[in-house]
Write an enzyme that holds these catalytic residues in place. Structure first.
Site, mmCIF file in Angstrom:
data_model
loop_
_atom_site.group_PDB
_atom_site.id
_atom_site.type_symbol
_atom_site.label_atom_id
_atom_site.label_comp_id
_atom_site.label_asym_id
_atom_site.label_seq_id
_atom_site.Cartn_x
_atom_site.Cartn_y
_atom_site.Cartn_z
ATOM 1 N N ARG A 48 -12.459 -18.127 -4.698
ATOM 2 C CA ARG A 48 -12.523 -18.049 -6.152
ATOM 3 C C ARG A 48 -11.268 -17.411 -6.763
ATOM 4 O O ARG A 48 -10.748 -16.422 -6.259
ATOM 5 C CB ARG A 48 -13.768 -17.267 -6.580
ATOM 6 C CG ARG A 48 -13.892 -15.857 -6.030
ATOM 7 C CD ARG A 48 -15.245 -15.255 -6.406
ATOM 8 N NE ARG A 48 -15.312 -13.831 -6.138
ATOM 9 C CZ ARG A 48 -15.802 -13.287 -5.041
ATOM 10 N NH1 ARG A 48 -16.232 -14.081 -4.072
ATOM 11 N NH2 ARG A 48 -15.839 -11.982 -4.889
ATOM 12 N N THR A 88 -5.404 -10.995 -1.516
ATOM 13 C CA THR A 88 -5.442 -12.452 -1.468
ATOM 14 C C THR A 88 -4.458 -13.022 -0.457
ATOM 15 O O THR A 88 -4.637 -14.141 0.015
ATOM 16 C CB THR A 88 -5.107 -13.032 -2.856
ATOM 17 O OG1 THR A 88 -3.815 -12.544 -3.261
ATOM 18 C CG2 THR A 88 -6.147 -12.621 -3.879
ATOM 19 N N ARG A 140 -14.653 -15.597 -1.580
ATOM 20 C CA ARG A 140 -13.780 -14.425 -1.628
ATOM 21 C C ARG A 140 -12.549 -14.764 -2.465
ATOM 22 O O ARG A 140 -12.139 -15.924 -2.548
ATOM 23 C CB ARG A 140 -13.349 -14.023 -0.215
ATOM 24 C CG ARG A 140 -12.258 -12.942 -0.187
ATOM 25 C CD ARG A 140 -11.838 -12.563 1.215
ATOM 26 N NE ARG A 140 -10.590 -11.792 1.207
ATOM 27 C CZ ARG A 140 -10.044 -11.225 2.264
ATOM 28 N NH1 ARG A 140 -10.639 -11.318 3.433
ATOM 29 N NH2 ARG A 140 -8.907 -10.561 2.157
ATOM 30 N N HIS A 141 -11.954 -13.745 -3.091
ATOM 31 C CA HIS A 141 -10.650 -13.902 -3.734
ATOM 32 C C HIS A 141 -9.588 -13.949 -2.637
ATOM 33 O O HIS A 141 -9.151 -12.910 -2.125
ATOM 34 C CB HIS A 141 -10.362 -12.728 -4.676
ATOM 35 C CG HIS A 141 -11.232 -12.676 -5.889
ATOM 36 N ND1 HIS A 141 -11.229 -13.660 -6.850
ATOM 37 C CD2 HIS A 141 -12.132 -11.751 -6.308
ATOM 38 C CE1 HIS A 141 -12.085 -13.341 -7.805
ATOM 39 N NE2 HIS A 141 -12.649 -12.196 -7.491
ATOM 40 N N VAL A 142 -9.160 -15.118 -2.260
ATOM 41 C CA VAL A 142 -8.164 -15.254 -1.192
ATOM 42 C C VAL A 142 -7.436 -16.584 -1.378
ATOM 43 O O VAL A 142 -8.027 -17.581 -1.809
ATOM 44 C CB VAL A 142 -8.830 -15.186 0.202
ATOM 45 C CG1 VAL A 142 -9.778 -16.360 0.437
ATOM 46 C CG2 VAL A 142 -7.786 -15.107 1.313
#
Length: 405
Positions: A105, A138, A163-165
């Site tokens: 995301r 990230t 996950r923010h990645v």
């Protein structure tokens, strides 16, 4: 006379008996010779029918991953079944496709809204939802990439990991590639939402921004956004505002450098690895498409999204104290975000094309910031303004201020 008569009668009987017996035997032999032929035809038909039924039952058995439930019920009804002891448990049902989904995301693109929906859907449809608590890392090392991808692959299927990645290339390390999904929004809208969220949080609590950014001084917290943009503060300049593209470009160092290389690589990854990338401005259509494309995950998502209970939760995620910069500041910001807008327009076109293919009526909505001069700029914008200082990898992580959405 009597004796002669009797003798002649006996002789006559002796002469007729062999012929009679022979004729009777011939009839029996003819009947017996016909029986094997008729029996073999019936037997052949019976055997072929049995073979066909056996093949059909075997195919049915394999396609369903085990014996029909009715057979197991019959065995149990007739007596203590030893099937499980003899053969082990039946093979599990075939997993839905795809059964591995990753939602990497993008910050401040409605992901917190979607995560709330996913939690409700996971409970409803019984899939494994794993939402990472890491929000400000990230970009990761090669070793961390391998470890993370192995951990994701070991989640019991079907699963959805979020996950923010930045994009992870599983196939590069010979790991099965999952299906990706994501949502982005108008780049300036995303930037403004993040700018004010870092400083003032959202409606979930008046003090949550102090918890998230405790080291921020008042001078920075109350910095006018127009000053930040026009005086070229790092937070309002490249590479900080080059934010969306790296999520799709990947972990390569060049993915963090504003330019054509990162833009084109991001487009290629979207086309090859993403089932859907939607735009937040048309969120209901995004949810409807996800329901069509991933029914075992998103069936009923739109009814949940429109329910009063969800709206009470969703209304708490709005950023507070957000306002629009001046047109002059927007002009400068748009110039710095040229590649971000090129990517956004590409995603929007792809999204509308998919809606058309699926059969949904496309209702295009303009970006949140689209004054007339921006439409003209799209036709005559020069190359992005060069930054005075070179990109320094030792500088604070451009995404370190990311917060959970």
């Amino acid at each position: 006379m009597m004796k002669n008569f009797s003798s002649s009668s006996l002789n006559s009987n002796n002469n007729q008996t062999p012929n009679h017996v022979r004729e009777r035997n011939n009839i029996k032999y003819s009947l017996l010779s016909a029986l094997p032929l008729r029996f073999s035809l019936r037997g052949y038909g019976f055997c072929m029918a049995t073979l066909f039924l056996f093949c059909f039952a075997s195919l049915f058995y394999q396609l369903n991953g085990g014996p029909p439930k009715i057979l197991l019920d019959i065995r149990q009804y007739l007596g203590e079944s030893t099937f499980l002891e003899d053969h082990g448990p039946p093979a599990p049902n075939v997993l839905p496709f795809p059964s591995q989904v990753v939602y990497n995301r993008v910050g401040k693109c409605g992901s917190r809204t979607v995560v709330i929906l996913l939690r409700l859907l996971a409970e409803k449809h019984q899939f494994n939802l794993v939402s990472s608590d890491i929000h400000n890392k990230t970009r990761i090392t090669k070793r961390e990439q391998v470890d993370l991808m192995k951990n994701i692959s070991n989640i019991p299927q079907p699963f959805l990991y979020t996950r923010h990645v930045h994009f992870l290339n599983f196939t590069r390390f010979r790991i099965e590639q999952p299906v990706y999904i994501n949502i982005i929004r108008d780049p300036i809208s995303r930037f403004l939402s993040n700018y004010f969220f870092r400083r003032f949080g959202d409606w979930r609590g008046e003090q949550n921004h102090l918890i998230r950014t405790p080291g921020m001084k008042d001078d920075e917290r109350y910095l006018d956004i127009n000053v930040c943009i026009l005086e070229n503060y790092p937070e309002c300049s490249n590479p900080r505002v080059f934010y969306i593209i790296p999520y799709f470009c990947g972990q390569h160092p060049r993915c963090r450098e504003p330019g054509v290389w990162a833009l084109e690589r991001a487009k290629l990854n979207v086309q090859e690895n993403y089932l859907l990338v939607g735009i937040l401005e048309e969120l209901e259509d995004v949810l409807l498409l996800l329901e069509r494309l991933l029914p075992h995950y998103f069936t009923g998502v739109l009814s949940i999204y429109k329910s009063p209970d969800y709206k009470r939760m969703g209304n708490m995620t709005g950023t507070v104290r957000k306002h629009t910069p001046t047109l002059e500041a927007l002009h400068v910001l748009y110039l710095r975000m040229r590649y971000e807008y090129e990517f956004y327009n590409f995603i929007r076109d792809q999204f509308h094309l998919m809606k058309k293919k699926i059969g949904l009526k496309s209702v295009s909505q303009p970006p949140a910031h689209s004054p007339s001069f921006l439409r003209e700029l799209a036709l005559r914008t020069p190359e992005p303004l060069d930054e005075d200082e070179e990109f320094d990898t030792e500088l604070e992580d451009a995404n370190s201020w990311l917060v959970h959405q």
